[in-house]
Structures are given as structure tokens and as C-alpha cells.
Design a protein around this motif. Structure first.
Motif, PDB file in Angstrom:
ATOM      1  N   LYS A  24     -88.189-135.293 105.006  1.00  0.00           N
ATOM      2  CA  LYS A  24     -88.819-136.464 104.643  1.00  0.00           C
ATOM      3  C   LYS A  24     -88.949-137.422 105.925  1.00  0.00           C
ATOM      4  O   LYS A  24     -87.977-137.361 106.839  1.00  0.00           O
ATOM      5  CB  LYS A  24     -87.945-137.053 103.551  1.00  0.00           C
ATOM      6  CG  LYS A  24     -88.140-136.149 102.428  1.00  0.00           C
ATOM      7  CD  LYS A  24     -87.078-136.606 101.148  1.00  0.00           C
ATOM      8  CE  LYS A  24     -87.055-135.693 100.179  1.00  0.00           C
ATOM      9  NZ  LYS A  24     -86.142-136.024  98.802  1.00  0.00           N
ATOM     10  N   PRO A  25     -89.396-138.302 105.904  1.00  0.00           N
ATOM     11  CA  PRO A  25     -89.435-139.561 107.032  1.00  0.00           C
ATOM     12  C   PRO A  25     -88.164-140.062 106.972  1.00  0.00           C
ATOM     13  O   PRO A  25     -87.703-140.232 108.409  1.00  0.00           O
ATOM     14  CB  PRO A  25     -90.631-140.639 106.604  1.00  0.00           C
ATOM     15  CG  PRO A  25     -91.535-139.734 105.898  1.00  0.00           C
ATOM     16  CD  PRO A  25     -90.817-138.775 105.153  1.00  0.00           C
ATOM     17  N   GLU A  26     -87.355-140.112 106.018  1.00  0.00           N
ATOM     18  CA  GLU A  26     -86.065-140.744 106.133  1.00  0.00           C
ATOM     19  C   GLU A  26     -85.136-139.799 106.688  1.00  0.00           C
ATOM     20  O   GLU A  26     -83.880-139.855 106.884  1.00  0.00           O
ATOM     21  CB  GLU A  26     -85.302-141.020 104.778  1.00  0.00           C
ATOM     22  CG  GLU A  26     -85.626-140.134 103.673  1.00  0.00           C
ATOM     23  CD  GLU A  26     -86.835-140.276 102.840  1.00  0.00           C
ATOM     24  OE1 GLU A  26     -87.986-140.558 103.443  1.00  0.00           O
ATOM     25  OE2 GLU A  26     -86.867-140.029 101.480  1.00  0.00           O
ATOM     26  N   ASP A  27     -85.318-138.598 106.985  1.00  0.00           N
ATOM     27  CA  ASP A  27     -84.621-137.601 107.797  1.00  0.00           C
ATOM     28  C   ASP A  27     -84.572-137.724 109.219  1.00  0.00           C
ATOM     29  O   ASP A  27     -83.977-137.050 110.039  1.00  0.00           O
ATOM     30  CB  ASP A  27     -84.957-136.224 107.203  1.00  0.00           C
ATOM     31  CG  ASP A  27     -84.890-135.674 106.084  1.00  0.00           C
ATOM     32  OD1 ASP A  27     -85.787-135.003 105.216  1.00  0.00           O
ATOM     33  OD2 ASP A  27     -83.664-136.239 105.315  1.00  0.00           O
ATOM     34  N   SER A  28     -85.510-138.475 109.785  1.00  0.00           N
ATOM     35  CA  SER A  28     -85.588-138.831 111.116  1.00  0.00           C
ATOM     36  C   SER A  28     -84.339-139.340 111.417  1.00  0.00           C
ATOM     37  O   SER A  28     -83.841-140.439 111.332  1.00  0.00           O
ATOM     38  CB  SER A  28     -86.708-139.666 111.465  1.00  0.00           C
ATOM     39  OG  SER A  28     -88.102-139.395 110.858  1.00  0.00           O
ATOM     40  N   ALA A  29     -83.827-138.803 112.680  1.00  0.00           N
ATOM     41  CA  ALA A  29     -82.532-139.229 113.237  1.00  0.00           C
ATOM     42  C   ALA A  29     -82.251-138.394 114.485  1.00  0.00           C
ATOM     43  O   ALA A  29     -82.861-137.350 114.739  1.00  0.00           O
ATOM     44  CB  ALA A  29     -81.605-139.178 112.154  1.00  0.00           C
ATOM     45  N   VAL A  30     -81.219-138.795 115.184  1.00  0.00           N
ATOM     46  CA  VAL A  30     -80.703-138.001 116.108  1.00  0.00           C
ATOM     47  C   VAL A  30     -79.481-136.989 115.375  1.00  0.00           C
ATOM     48  O   VAL A  30     -78.676-137.715 114.841  1.00  0.00           O
ATOM     49  CB  VAL A  30     -80.214-138.573 117.465  1.00  0.00           C
ATOM     50  CG1 VAL A  30     -79.267-137.663 118.108  1.00  0.00           C
ATOM     51  CG2 VAL A  30     -81.023-139.536 118.143  1.00  0.00           C
ATOM     52  N   GLY A  90     -71.684-133.070 120.173  1.00  0.00           N
ATOM     53  CA  GLY A  90     -72.726-132.465 121.100  1.00  0.00           C
ATOM     54  C   GLY A  90     -73.367-133.883 121.622  1.00  0.00           C
ATOM     55  O   GLY A  90     -73.118-135.048 120.960  1.00  0.00           O
ATOM     56  N   GLN A  91     -74.724-133.734 122.452  1.00  0.00           N
ATOM     57  CA  GLN A  91     -75.370-134.997 122.838  1.00  0.00           C
ATOM     58  C   GLN A  91     -76.452-135.304 121.592  1.00  0.00           C
ATOM     59  O   GLN A  91     -76.862-136.332 121.680  1.00  0.00           O
ATOM     60  CB  GLN A  91     -75.919-134.630 124.167  1.00  0.00           C
ATOM     61  CG  GLN A  91     -75.089-134.620 125.480  1.00  0.00           C
ATOM     62  CD  GLN A  91     -74.212-135.996 125.440  1.00  0.00           C
ATOM     63  OE1 GLN A  91     -74.823-137.152 125.569  1.00  0.00           O
ATOM     64  NE2 GLN A  91     -72.792-135.836 125.588  1.00  0.00           N
ATOM     65  N   GLY A  92     -76.748-134.228 120.903  1.00  0.00           N
ATOM     66  CA  GLY A  92     -77.676-134.555 120.077  1.00  0.00           C
ATOM     67  C   GLY A  92     -79.101-134.249 120.226  1.00  0.00           C
ATOM     68  O   GLY A  92     -79.379-134.091 121.325  1.00  0.00           O
ATOM     69  N   THR A  93     -79.940-134.082 119.183  1.00  0.00           N
ATOM     70  CA  THR A  93     -81.495-133.476 119.321  1.00  0.00           C
ATOM     71  C   THR A  93     -82.172-134.326 118.404  1.00  0.00           C
ATOM     72  O   THR A  93     -81.730-134.680 117.353  1.00  0.00           O
ATOM     73  CB  THR A  93     -81.551-132.035 119.107  1.00  0.00           C
ATOM     74  OG1 THR A  93     -82.805-131.584 119.412  1.00  0.00           O
ATOM     75  CG2 THR A  93     -81.121-131.561 117.877  1.00  0.00           C
ATOM     76  N   GLN A  94     -83.017-134.798 118.719  1.00  0.00           N
ATOM     77  CA  GLN A  94     -83.919-135.893 118.107  1.00  0.00           C
ATOM     78  C   GLN A  94     -84.706-135.220 116.921  1.00  0.00           C
ATOM     79  O   GLN A  94     -85.420-134.176 117.459  1.00  0.00           O
ATOM     80  CB  GLN A  94     -84.930-136.615 118.950  1.00  0.00           C
ATOM     81  CG  GLN A  94     -85.869-137.626 118.293  1.00  0.00           C
ATOM     82  CD  GLN A  94     -85.225-138.730 117.636  1.00  0.00           C
ATOM     83  OE1 GLN A  94     -84.178-139.545 118.361  1.00  0.00           O
ATOM     84  NE2 GLN A  94     -85.519-139.089 116.317  1.00  0.00           N
ATOM     85  N   VAL A  95     -84.864-135.535 115.728  1.00  0.00           N
ATOM     86  CA  VAL A  95     -85.818-135.093 114.637  1.00  0.00           C
ATOM     87  C   VAL A  95     -86.486-136.155 114.327  1.00  0.00           C
ATOM     88  O   VAL A  95     -85.992-137.381 113.759  1.00  0.00           O
ATOM     89  CB  VAL A  95     -85.031-134.450 113.572  1.00  0.00           C
ATOM     90  CG1 VAL A  95     -85.922-133.984 112.292  1.00  0.00           C
ATOM     91  CG2 VAL A  95     -83.994-133.364 113.974  1.00  0.00           C
TER      92      VAL A  95
END
Length: 126
Positions: A87-93, A117-122
Motif C-alpha cells: 500500500k502507499p502507506e508502506d512507503s518508507a526506508v 543497516g543503512q536501509g533500502t527505500q521502498v
């Protein structure tokens, strides 16, 4: 040297899927607790899912239950987060975190984890 590296992020349409990977290297054993957190712009970091050392116990945020699945392959020192019906609200690092202390349980509090970790963008967008 302890190192945590995430991968697998990207852009996907609503309803789509992504699988994130987290490689945790340098730990002397595979008896560690692993977790996924996420942080959207302007929001606090929140726990998404975690898995205890044995892999028998997992925990999920209410917002992702039934859509996300955490797993781990100790032979590869890798954990995964399968994300379905995004869902759009799942967008995050999305970041992976490790507690080096073996436990039969896991918790989604930030302060339970020592290595990040440094993270990955979704990004979920049409």
C-alpha cells in the motif's frame, strides 16, 4: 567486522510485492534476533517484523499482519521480508537490525537492537 546490508527495495504499484534481503555478516554465531524497521518522511521509526534466534517465534506490526512475512536462512546469514499487497502507506526506508543476544522471543522496540543497516527505500505509488 560486523556488517548489515539490506537490498531489494524499489518502486512498485499498489497491490504489488517486493522481497527485501538482509545479510548480517561478522557475527560469531547465528543465534541472534533479527528485525525489520521502517521510517517514512516526518514519521518515527517503527518496528515491522522480527524473528527470534531459533526462527520459531515471530512478531508483526498490526499494519502488516497477513501481508508481510519474515524468514531467515542461517546458512546464508540472510533474513528476508516478503511484502505482498503493498500500500502507499508502506512507503518508507526499511532497515534491518540485529540483537546479538540469542532469545526465544523477539520484540519490535528500537532499543532491543544493537546493530543496524543503512536501509533500502521502498516506494509504493501508482
Amino acid at each position: 567486522q560486523l556488517q548489515i546490508v539490506e537490498s531489494g527495495g524499489g518502486m512498485v504499484q499498489p497491490g504489488g510485492s517486493l522481497r527485501l534481503s538482509c545479510v548480517a555478516s561478522g557475527f560469531t554465531s547465528d543465534s541472534y534476533v533479527i528485525a525489520w524497521f521502517r521510517q517514512a518522511p516526518g514519521k518515527e521509526r517503527e518496528g515491522v517484523s522480527c524473528m527470534a534466534s531459533s526462527g520459531d517465534s515471530t512478531n508483526y506490526a498490526d499494519s502488516v499482519k497477513g501481508r508481510f512475512t519474515i524468514s531467515r536462512d542461517n546458512a546464508k546469514n540472510t533474513a528476508y521480508l516478503q511484502m505482498n499487497n503493498l500500500k502507499p502507506e508502506d512507503s518508507a526506508v526499511y532497515s534491518c537490525a540485529v540483537s546479538p543476544y540469542g532469545s526465544a522471543w523477539c520484540y519490535l522496540g528500537l532499543y532491543n537492537y544493537d546493530y543496524w543497516g543503512q536501509g533500502t527505500q521502498v516506494t509504493v505509488s501508482s
